[in-house]
Design an enzyme around this catalytic site. Structure first.
Site, PDB file in Angstrom:
ATOM      1  N   PRO A  96       0.891  -1.171   0.037  1.00  0.00           N
ATOM      2  CA  PRO A  96       0.096   0.027   0.036  1.00  0.00           C
ATOM      3  C   PRO A  96       0.948   1.122  -0.001  1.00  0.00           C
ATOM      4  O   PRO A  96       2.047   1.245   0.475  1.00  0.00           O
ATOM      5  CB  PRO A  96      -0.805  -0.030   1.266  1.00  0.00           C
ATOM      6  CG  PRO A  96      -0.453  -1.267   2.059  1.00  0.00           C
ATOM      7  CD  PRO A  96       0.630  -2.053   1.102  1.00  0.00           C
ATOM      8  N   GLY A 100       3.931   3.591   5.559  1.00  0.00           N
ATOM      9  CA  GLY A 100       4.851   3.427   6.335  1.00  0.00           C
ATOM     10  C   GLY A 100       5.525   1.752   6.240  1.00  0.00           C
ATOM     11  O   GLY A 100       6.084   1.118   6.975  1.00  0.00           O
ATOM     12  N   SER A 104       7.722   3.310  -1.257  1.00  0.00           N
ATOM     13  CA  SER A 104       8.621   3.871  -2.055  1.00  0.00           C
ATOM     14  C   SER A 104      10.104   3.434  -2.192  1.00  0.00           C
ATOM     15  O   SER A 104      10.464   3.265  -3.546  1.00  0.00           O
ATOM     16  CB  SER A 104       8.828   5.565  -1.669  1.00  0.00           C
ATOM     17  OG  SER A 104       9.477   5.532  -0.499  1.00  0.00           O
ATOM     18  N   ALA A 105      10.789   3.100  -1.499  1.00  0.00           N
ATOM     19  CA  ALA A 105      11.925   2.188  -1.610  1.00  0.00           C
ATOM     20  C   ALA A 105      11.618   0.895  -2.255  1.00  0.00           C
ATOM     21  O   ALA A 105      12.158   0.496  -3.379  1.00  0.00           O
ATOM     22  CB  ALA A 105      12.416   1.772  -0.166  1.00  0.00           C
ATOM     23  N   ALA A 106      10.346   0.014  -2.087  1.00  0.00           N
ATOM     24  CA  ALA A 106      10.376  -1.069  -2.778  1.00  0.00           C
ATOM     25  C   ALA A 106       9.988  -0.835  -4.394  1.00  0.00           C
ATOM     26  O   ALA A 106      10.417  -1.513  -5.265  1.00  0.00           O
ATOM     27  CB  ALA A 106       8.984  -1.712  -2.253  1.00  0.00           C
ATOM     28  N   ASP A 147      15.043   1.486   4.515  1.00  0.00           N
ATOM     29  CA  ASP A 147      13.650   0.810   3.771  1.00  0.00           C
ATOM     30  C   ASP A 147      14.348   0.004   2.526  1.00  0.00           C
ATOM     31  O   ASP A 147      13.934  -0.992   2.105  1.00  0.00           O
ATOM     32  CB  ASP A 147      12.991   1.878   3.443  1.00  0.00           C
ATOM     33  CG  ASP A 147      12.057   2.556   4.401  1.00  0.00           C
ATOM     34  OD1 ASP A 147      12.297   1.948   5.627  1.00  0.00           O
ATOM     35  OD2 ASP A 147      11.089   3.001   3.972  1.00  0.00           O
TER      36      ASP A 147
HETATM   37  O1  PMV Z   1       7.720   5.448   6.447  1.00  0.00           O
HETATM   38  P1  PMV Z   1       8.764   4.326   5.795  1.00  0.00           P
HETATM   39  O2  PMV Z   1       7.942   3.122   5.705  1.00  0.00           O
HETATM   40  O3  PMV Z   1       9.416   4.964   4.771  1.00  0.00           O
HETATM   41  O4  PMV Z   1       9.879   4.363   7.138  1.00  0.00           O
HETATM   42  C1  PMV Z   1      10.573   5.244   7.540  1.00  0.00           C
HETATM   43  C2  PMV Z   1      11.481   4.948   8.477  1.00  0.00           C
HETATM   44  C3  PMV Z   1      12.073   6.086   9.222  1.00  0.00           C
HETATM   45  O5  PMV Z   1      13.108   5.573  10.090  1.00  0.00           O
HETATM   46  C4  PMV Z   1      11.389   7.172   9.795  1.00  0.00           C
HETATM   47  C5  PMV Z   1      12.876   6.928   8.207  1.00  0.00           C
HETATM   48  C6  PMV Z   1      14.558   6.127   7.768  1.00  0.00           C
HETATM   49  O6  PMV Z   1      14.889   6.861   6.613  1.00  0.00           O
HETATM   50  O7  PMV Z   1      15.005   5.508   8.364  1.00  0.00           O
END
Ligand code: PMV
Length: 314
Positions: A96, A100, A104-106, A147
């Site tokens: 999704p 969180g 975006s990384a995936a 991520d």
């Molecule tokens: O929200 P996500 O899934 O992109 O996770 C971010 C994790 C953080 O620690 C808040 C940011 C990071 O770059 O580590």
């Protein structure tokens, strides 16, 4: 056909989000939900297609892009010397968006791997990790790299940022059952990362101590995982969430989901990822508990996924 697809894994952070940006350890695991991508030839232009999200966009190089995803795609194509190759890049998202869960990384990892496959670039995992990190920095600004690292390797790891980052793959005898509760409210990762940094600048001496304790929490979670001490791991997750509250990155719906989980027996429950919305995770001791917690979340109008923490994701 899934055989033609390239993947980037979604992830959850078990302990250490946010503090990891400030140098602490963090523990994160891949989930079975992936971003899938494939590339095929096109007569002209580079097109990005994400049918599920209604995206069908011709990439204009050098344009003032409204969404960071186009900026990041442009950077990736530039870096791989592919900006003059007409192509279709199609993405099939399972993770999704903005929840969180490292979407975006995936997405970046899946696209980089699909480009590598189509153009036979011979990229190694470390190349994929580094390039997806640059992409993350366009999307987030000041990302720790956790991520895109989990998304690239698909392993349960303890992570610490750096160039290169430190990562230790954790072994696990049996999967750990969890529920992922979704607030349905877009996670504000970059905004929350900025908020924490600004507060840390105002109260440096306090934040130094807070991050130190969050570091100990992450280290203790690794030990609890390796000893399969789930009740200890649950308590550690609850404490981690308390610290995330101190940092001010939670959200009312996330708090409600955590309360639902704890009231229904979860061994521990916490925000996962960037916060300001997004998702939470609940640690369970059985499938029965997973189902009960998922059901309660559904009854309260939330989406919830049953998942497992495993050492690696195929
Ligand atoms: O929200 P996500 O899934 O992109 O996770 C971010 C994790 C953080 O620690 C808040 C940011 C990071 O770059 O580590």
């Amino acid at each position: 056909d899934d055989k033609d697809m390239s993947y980037g894994y979604g992830k959850i952070i078990l302990t250490g989000e946010h503090s990891v940006v400030h140098g602490t350890h963090a523990v994160a695991a891949p989930i079975t939900l992936k971003m899938k991508a494939k590339v095929w030839d096109h007569d002209k232009d580079v097109r990005l297609l994400i049918p599920r999200w209604g995206v069908e966009q011709t990439i204009e190089f050098g344009a003032d892009h409204k969404y960071s995803i186009y900026k990041s795609l442009e950077m990736i194509l530039d870096h791989l010397d592919l900006r003059d190759k007409p192509m279709n890049i199609e993405v099939f998202p399972e993770v999704p968006r903005a929840m969180g869960m490292g979407g975006s990384a995936a997405l970046a990892v899946a696209i980089i791997r699909a480009l590598d496959k189509h153009f036979e670039l011979g990229l190694g995992d470390d190349d994929v990790r580094r390039l997806s990190f640059e992409s993350e920095n366009i999307v987030h600004g000041g990302a720790s790299g956790i991520d895109n690292t989990v998304s690239t390797y698909g392993n349960l790891i303890m992570f610490q940022k750096g160039t290169p980052p430190k990562m230790e793959t954790l072994s696990l005898k049996e999967p750990i059952p969890i529920v992922i509760g979704l607030s349905g409210v877009e996670s504000m990762t970059s905004k929350m990362v900025k908020r924490v940094r600004e507060q840390a600048e105002i109260f440096p001496q306090w934040y130094e101590k807070i991050f130190k304790q969050m570091d100990e929490i992450a280290l203790a979670s690794k030990e609890a995982i390796e000893n399969r001490d789930l009740s200890q791991l649950g308590m550690i997750m609850n404490m981690n969430h308390g610290y995330l509250n101190t940092l001010g990155v939670s959200y009312p719906d996330v708090e409600e989901l955590i309360e639902i989980a704890r009231n229904n027996g979860a061994l521990g429950a916490k925000l996962t990822g960037g916060g300001g919305g997004g998702a939470m995770i609940a640690l369970c001791d059985s499938e029965k508990m997973q189902k009960r917690i998922q059901k309660k979340m559904h009854e309260n109008g939330y989406d919830a996924l049953i998942a497992e923490i495993k050492p690696s994701t195929p």
